[in-house]
Enzyme design. Structure first.
Site, PDB file in Angstrom:
ATOM      1  N   SER A  94       0.693  -1.617   0.258  1.00  0.00           N
ATOM      2  CA  SER A  94       0.026   0.521  -0.071  1.00  0.00           C
ATOM      3  C   SER A  94       0.826   1.517   0.235  1.00  0.00           C
ATOM      4  O   SER A  94       1.683   0.824   0.163  1.00  0.00           O
ATOM      5  CB  SER A  94      -1.210  -0.069   1.098  1.00  0.00           C
ATOM      6  OG  SER A  94      -1.641   1.460   0.983  1.00  0.00           O
TER       7      SER A  94
ATOM      8  N   TYR B 127      -1.865  -0.582  10.279  1.00  0.00           N
ATOM      9  CA  TYR B 127      -2.184  -1.307   9.272  1.00  0.00           C
ATOM     10  C   TYR B 127      -1.283  -0.531   7.899  1.00  0.00           C
ATOM     11  O   TYR B 127      -0.288  -1.311   7.539  1.00  0.00           O
ATOM     12  CB  TYR B 127      -3.579   0.182   8.446  1.00  0.00           C
ATOM     13  CG  TYR B 127      -3.848  -0.904   7.134  1.00  0.00           C
ATOM     14  CD1 TYR B 127      -4.210  -2.019   6.183  1.00  0.00           C
ATOM     15  CD2 TYR B 127      -3.214   0.220   5.945  1.00  0.00           C
ATOM     16  CE1 TYR B 127      -3.783  -2.152   4.965  1.00  0.00           C
ATOM     17  CE2 TYR B 127      -3.390   0.394   4.903  1.00  0.00           C
ATOM     18  CZ  TYR B 127      -3.486  -0.718   4.298  1.00  0.00           C
ATOM     19  OH  TYR B 127      -4.048  -1.548   2.607  1.00  0.00           O
TER      20      TYR B 127
END
Length: 253
Positions: free
Chosen positions: A135, A148
């Site tokens: 990501s 995350y």
């Protein structure tokens, strides 16, 4: 038998990888589609021209992971592509989010990805490909998305190192680092807090992200980022001290 293994194949980016590979990949005999939702996997399998084995697993459960390892030992396929898309994120203050959900993020985003990669490597040959979904959150610590972002930093770092280790075997690893993508991801991610509005204005389609990722993989690139904005963000995170960026982020909240 040449196979492609796709985790997180029941929706979003994982599903899109299956659809695009099905349309343009002719060296694969069978897809192995892995996710928890059996019904979604079966629907996808029906839409594919390739043969597809649906494998409903919860990759955070060791018994399910062992089931996959046993299947590999039994069938001994040639894993020509491994695409790890399983994962989730939850936004909010670290102290306010249930610890089990946060440990679950680490378990799925990091441990399961690592285990599946290790399990598949003995079955991979020259010119095989590994695609790991990281990501753009991996580029920078993200308050309000702390675990995350940290888990995706692990995926990026692991993938870059693995790319070098496997170079002599001519197995090529690509880490995919998109920004916000129009998938079901935010349905779960916004359980405790909402994302910044500006992020929603920068969302891109899974079709675009997957197309760019497959192109990068074909070119043996270790990293795939999509859109000029995310490329600029990566550059910014490399040249400007993170303390200054984090301070600026506090000011725009």
């Amino acid at each position: 038998m040449n196979i492609a293994i796709i985790t997180g194949a029941s929706s979003g980016i994982g599903k899109e990888f299956a659809l695009q590979l099905d349309a343009g990949l002719y060296t694969i005999d069978e897809f192995w589609l892995i996710a928890r939702r059996k019904d979604r996997l079966e629907e996808l399998a029906c839409d594919l021209d390739h043969m597809a084995k649906t494998i409903p697993l919860d990759l955070t459960q060791e018994a399910d992971m062992e089931h996959l390892r046993a299947l590999l030992r039994k069938e001994r396929p040639a894993v020509r592509m491994l695409i790890n898309c399983s994962g989730y994120g939850i936004m909010g203050q670290f102290s306010e989010i249930d610890s089990r959900e946060q440990i679950g993020m680490i378990d799925l985003n990091c441990r399961a990805l690592t285990e599946i990669t290790h399990a598949c490597l003995p079955y991979m040959k020259k010119n095989s490909r590994i695609i790991q979904l990281a990501s753009s959150a991996a580029f920078l610590p993200q308050p309000g998305f702390a675990v995350y972002a940290a888990s995706k930093s692990y995926v990026l770092s692991f993938s870059r190192a693995l790319s070098e280790e496997l170079r002599s075997r001519k197995i090529y690893v690509t880490a995919v680092c998109p920004g916000p993508v129009q998938t079901e991801f935010f349905d779960r991610a916004e359980k405790y807090a909402a994302t910044l509005a500006i992020k929603k204005y920068t969302m891109v389609t899974p079709q675009s992200v997957v197309r760019a990722a497959l192109t990068a993989s074909a070119r043996k690139c270790p990293l795939s980022t999509y859109s000029p904005l995310i490329k600029a963000f990566r550059l910014l995170a490399k040249v400007i001290p993170h303390t200054l960026i984090l301070k600026a982020m506090r000011l725009v909240k």
